[in-house]
Motif scaffolding. Structure first.
Motif, PDB file in Angstrom:
ATOM      1  N   TYR A  72       0.813  -1.210   0.000  1.00  6.59           N
ATOM      2  CA  TYR A  72       0.000   0.000   0.000  1.00  6.59           C
ATOM      3  C   TYR A  72       0.851   1.266   0.000  1.00  6.59           C
ATOM      4  O   TYR A  72       0.525   2.233  -0.694  1.00  6.59           O
ATOM      5  CB  TYR A  72      -0.933  -0.015   1.209  1.00  6.59           C
ATOM      6  CG  TYR A  72      -1.970   1.079   1.208  1.00  6.59           C
ATOM      7  CD1 TYR A  72      -2.868   1.221   0.153  1.00  6.59           C
ATOM      8  CD2 TYR A  72      -2.065   1.976   2.267  1.00  6.59           C
ATOM      9  CE1 TYR A  72      -3.818   2.229   0.152  1.00  6.59           C
ATOM     10  CE2 TYR A  72      -3.013   2.983   2.280  1.00  6.59           C
ATOM     11  CZ  TYR A  72      -3.887   3.100   1.216  1.00  6.59           C
ATOM     12  OH  TYR A  72      -4.826   4.103   1.213  1.00  6.59           O
ATOM     13  N   ARG A  99       1.202   6.516  -7.206  1.00  4.41           N
ATOM     14  CA  ARG A  99      -0.037   6.919  -7.874  1.00  4.41           C
ATOM     15  C   ARG A  99       0.030   8.375  -8.311  1.00  4.41           C
ATOM     16  O   ARG A  99       0.779   9.181  -7.741  1.00  4.41           O
ATOM     17  CB  ARG A  99      -1.234   6.710  -6.948  1.00  4.41           C
ATOM     18  CG  ARG A  99      -1.287   7.683  -5.781  1.00  4.41           C
ATOM     19  CD  ARG A  99      -2.378   7.338  -4.800  1.00  4.41           C
ATOM     20  NE  ARG A  99      -2.304   8.200  -3.619  1.00  4.41           N
ATOM     21  CZ  ARG A  99      -3.130   9.208  -3.383  1.00  4.41           C
ATOM     22  NH1 ARG A  99      -4.092   9.483  -4.237  1.00  4.41           N
ATOM     23  NH2 ARG A  99      -2.988   9.934  -2.289  1.00  4.41           N
ATOM     24  N   LEU A 143      -9.010   8.134  -4.196  1.00  6.71           N
ATOM     25  CA  LEU A 143      -9.221   6.797  -3.662  1.00  6.71           C
ATOM     26  C   LEU A 143     -10.693   6.624  -3.303  1.00  6.71           C
ATOM     27  O   LEU A 143     -11.265   7.446  -2.583  1.00  6.71           O
ATOM     28  CB  LEU A 143      -8.346   6.583  -2.422  1.00  6.71           C
ATOM     29  CG  LEU A 143      -6.831   6.739  -2.652  1.00  6.71           C
ATOM     30  CD1 LEU A 143      -6.081   6.585  -1.335  1.00  6.71           C
ATOM     31  CD2 LEU A 143      -6.332   5.737  -3.668  1.00  6.71           C
ATOM     32  N   TYR A 189     -13.591   4.943   1.259  1.00  4.71           N
ATOM     33  CA  TYR A 189     -12.636   5.899   1.813  1.00  4.71           C
ATOM     34  C   TYR A 189     -13.367   7.090   2.412  1.00  4.71           C
ATOM     35  O   TYR A 189     -14.354   7.596   1.865  1.00  4.71           O
ATOM     36  CB  TYR A 189     -11.664   6.392   0.733  1.00  4.71           C
ATOM     37  CG  TYR A 189     -10.470   5.492   0.550  1.00  4.71           C
ATOM     38  CD1 TYR A 189      -9.327   5.653   1.335  1.00  4.71           C
ATOM     39  CD2 TYR A 189     -10.475   4.477  -0.399  1.00  4.71           C
ATOM     40  CE1 TYR A 189      -8.230   4.828   1.177  1.00  4.71           C
ATOM     41  CE2 TYR A 189      -9.383   3.647  -0.566  1.00  4.71           C
ATOM     42  CZ  TYR A 189      -8.258   3.823   0.232  1.00  4.71           C
ATOM     43  OH  TYR A 189      -7.162   3.007   0.074  1.00  4.71           O
ATOM     44  N   VAL A 195      -7.663  -2.001  -4.360  1.00  3.09           N
ATOM     45  CA  VAL A 195      -7.952  -0.580  -4.167  1.00  3.09           C
ATOM     46  C   VAL A 195      -8.570  -0.046  -5.456  1.00  3.09           C
ATOM     47  O   VAL A 195      -7.976  -0.161  -6.535  1.00  3.09           O
ATOM     48  CB  VAL A 195      -6.683   0.216  -3.818  1.00  3.09           C
ATOM     49  CG1 VAL A 195      -7.019   1.690  -3.639  1.00  3.09           C
ATOM     50  CG2 VAL A 195      -6.034  -0.338  -2.559  1.00  3.09           C
ATOM     51  N   SER A 246      -9.951   3.211  -7.512  1.00  2.00           N
ATOM     52  CA  SER A 246      -9.714   4.660  -7.515  1.00  2.00           C
ATOM     53  C   SER A 246     -10.252   5.293  -8.794  1.00  2.00           C
ATOM     54  O   SER A 246     -10.512   4.604  -9.790  1.00  2.00           O
ATOM     55  CB  SER A 246      -8.218   4.951  -7.395  1.00  2.00           C
ATOM     56  OG  SER A 246      -7.522   4.376  -8.488  1.00  2.00           O
TER      57      SER A 246
END
Length: 615
Positions: free
Chosen positions: A550, A557, A563, A576, A590, A592
């Protein structure tokens, strides 16, 4: 033994709520955990004996608690829920209950060895399931609506019927075995039952009228209702034992179908009170049992009786009574298996055990043992099997937790599509057909209506959904929706779009302080997210590994990436927000909203050039 009554009250509450928490944390049946906890502190280790310690107050405490629990449960019985289910529920609570009574009485006589008199009394009592055991099971198993409604209605309606049936059987037996039969007691019983139903209806109408006309202030509504419930129960029960249960059930159903908003406002408070009472009573009842009773449970005749009640009597009563209804075979199988007995069976049986024993009826001495054996085995068997059986019969809501999104716009449509790709249930709710146009074109499940409307409660099945996101353009409305549904979904599962106003760097009055968590970040408004979608931003899934953890993901990113949510291998989801404390781990996904890559950017620029040249 405990040092004082005060300490014992504290311990009962701690064990009850602690058991509920353990059951939630480790996905176990709450009633099983509570029963085990009560047995450990009671007959096993001898830490406390509530029946002995509380003395004469023990019985009234249990009785009043049962009345409040049954009232709270019946307050959820709106006749609007019966659309399409009226016939099977009527059959199960009448013909099904009668068949269960006859078959249960025969089993008690021939297998458990009870006299005919005791068998018919106890056979009537054992048709009950009740909200104290059914509602925790439904909360844990996440059944589909039809199956859940059938079990809920049966449990609440049959609870007072079973108690009254036991009283009726006792009155009949007393009449026929008396040297000088006098029918006045039977007439009195039926008159008292009718009076209890009328009293409950009158109390419900009276409270409802006071609410509607403003004759009772808001701060007295909940306390006032509880006092009237106790009044209604006590008056009826003092006239004829067990008719109080019928009275409070009638009162609850009457209030539930008057359409009074104040009743809905109080519902969550009453549910919390009911949860506390259920927890405390289970601990008290199981802790008050004697070691001798526990050992007697394993007698062959009691084991045989319990097995026949679970595998023969219950399924037969359901299958025979539902012939000609629209219940599917799977629904009949599930309903025919799930029938745990609970608090009403334990409390009423103890009352009849003493009366029948004093009257000299054979078999009365093992009533308490027989009752606890049936309660314990059904609670354990049905508690651990309901989730598994529901999945096998395709009657449970399986898969990832779902999300209800309030408000249709460019971003929520794309968010819903991303959730559908990971096979998470999602539905968009909006009252405007125009705003729902993109939702419909995208093939996304939707509901056209007002989320806060009473009609939505009966037409929108919310069973698959654990999360709610309010993402309309009206920030005050979002806060109102979140505040309304927070007790139902939980504070951590309700989100609203940020009330942050980009043009002046301020928030919309006080709505940022109330109702639900702010989705994603406070400085990311719904307008901003919709603009990003229109500018070519894409929903991207990134699977974390031991090498690509992570921290590395965050460092690599794009800084404009938003997110959105995290998917765990277990199926759990986390949206989130600035209050999120969870750190994604290896194998987590994850999701996004990220800027398009260079290839996508070139395509976007080409499309933009073509669009400009055509103008």
């Amino acid at each position: 033994m405990v040092p004082s009554i005060l300490f014992e009250i504290m311990l009962i509450g701690l064990l009850g709520i602690g058991s509920q928490w353990l059951a939630w944390r480790y996905r176990m049946p709450a009633i099983v955990v509570m029963s085990v906890a009560g047995l450990l502190v009671g007959p096993v280790f001898g830490i406390m004996d509530p029946e002995e310690d509380f003395g004469n107050l023990y019985g009234p405490i249990i009785t009043v608690a049962v009345a409040i629990i049954l009232f709270e449960a019946s307050l959820n019985l709106s006749f609007k829920e019966l659309r399409g289910l009226g016939k099977p529920i009527f059959r199960i609570t009448t013909f099904g209950a009668f068949i269960a009574w006859i078959l249960g009485s025969l089993t008690a006589h021939y297998i458990a060895g009870l006299s005919w008199a005791v068998a018919f009394v106890i056979g009537g009592l054992f048709i009950v399931t009740g909200p104290t055991v059914i509602l925790p099971l439904l909360r844990q198993s996440k059944l589909k609506p039809r199956a859940a409604k059938i079990l809920k209605w049966e449990g609440i309606i049959v609870d007072p019927i079973g108690a009254l049936l036991a009283v009726f059987a006792f009155e009949i037996i007393s009449f026929f075995t008396a040297q000088n039969p006098d029918g006045s007691d039977l007439v009195m019983f039926f008159a008292a039952s009718i009076f209890a139903a009328i009293l409950g209806w009158a109390c419900g109408r009276g409270i409802g009228w006071m609410f509607e006309t403003g004759n009772i202030p808001e701060y007295l509504k909940s306390p006032g209702v509880f006092i009237v419930v106790i009044l209604c129960f006590t008056v009826a029960d003092e006239i004829t034992h067990e008719t109080g249960l019928l009275a409070v059930t009638a009162m609850g159903i009457t209030l539930a179908n008057m359409g009074i908003s104040s009743v809905a406002d109080m519902r969550h408070f009453k549910e919390n009170m009911s949860m506390l009472l259920i927890s405390a009573i289970f601990i008290m009842l199981t802790a008050s049992l004697q070691v001798e009773i526990l050992l007697e449970i394993f007698q062959p005749r009691i084991i045989g009786y319990v097995i026949l009640m679970m595998f023969i009597v219950r399924p037969l009563s359901i299958f025979i009574s539902t012939i000609g209804t629209d219940l599917s075979l799977n629904e009949k199988i599930l309903t025919g298996w799930i029938a745990p007995r609970g608090i009403v069976a334990l409390t009423v049986s103890s009352y009849f055990a003493s009366i029948l024993a004093d009257a000299g009826y054979a078999g009365a001495s093992i009533i308490t043992t027989l009752t606890f054996g049936l309660v314990f085995f059904t609670v354990v068997a049905h508690g651990f099997s309901i989730g598994w059986l529901a999945k096998k019969l395709h009657l449970s809501m399986e898969g990832r937790p779902g999300t209800i999104i309030i408000g249709s716009n460019d971003f929520t449509v794309e968010l819903a599509k991303s959730l559908m790709k990971v096979k998470a249930p999602v539905i968009i709710v909006d009252s405007s057909w125009e705003r729902l146009r993109k939702t419909r074109e995208g093939g996304i499940p939707f509901y056209h209506g007002e989320m806060l409307s009473e009609q939505t409660e009966y037409h929108l099945d919310t069973t698959p959904y654990e999360y709610l996101i309010a993402a309309t353009e009206f920030h005050s409305y979002n806060a109102l929706v979140c505040t309304t549904f927070m007790p139902e979904y939980g504070r951590t599962n309700v989100y609203k779009s940020s009330p942050y106003l980009m043009q002046d760097n301020s928030t919309d009055d006080i709505v940022d302080k109330i109702g639900g968590r702010v989705l994603f970040k406070e400085d990311i408004s719904m307008d901003f997210l919709s603009d990003q979608v229109n500018n070519g931003y894409v929903f991207r899934q990134t699977t974390l590994t031991e090498q690509y953890d992570y921290n590395r993901y965050l460092s690599e990113r794009d800084e404009d990436t938003v997110l959105l949510y995290v998917l765990k291998p277990s199926g759990k989801m986390y949206y989130y927000s600035e209050e999120l404390k969870m750190t994604p781990e290896a194998e987590d996904i994850v999701v996004s909203l990220a800027p398009p890559n260079k290839k996508n950017k070139k395509i976007q620029e080409k499309l933009e050039t073509q669009r400009n040249s055509n103008q």
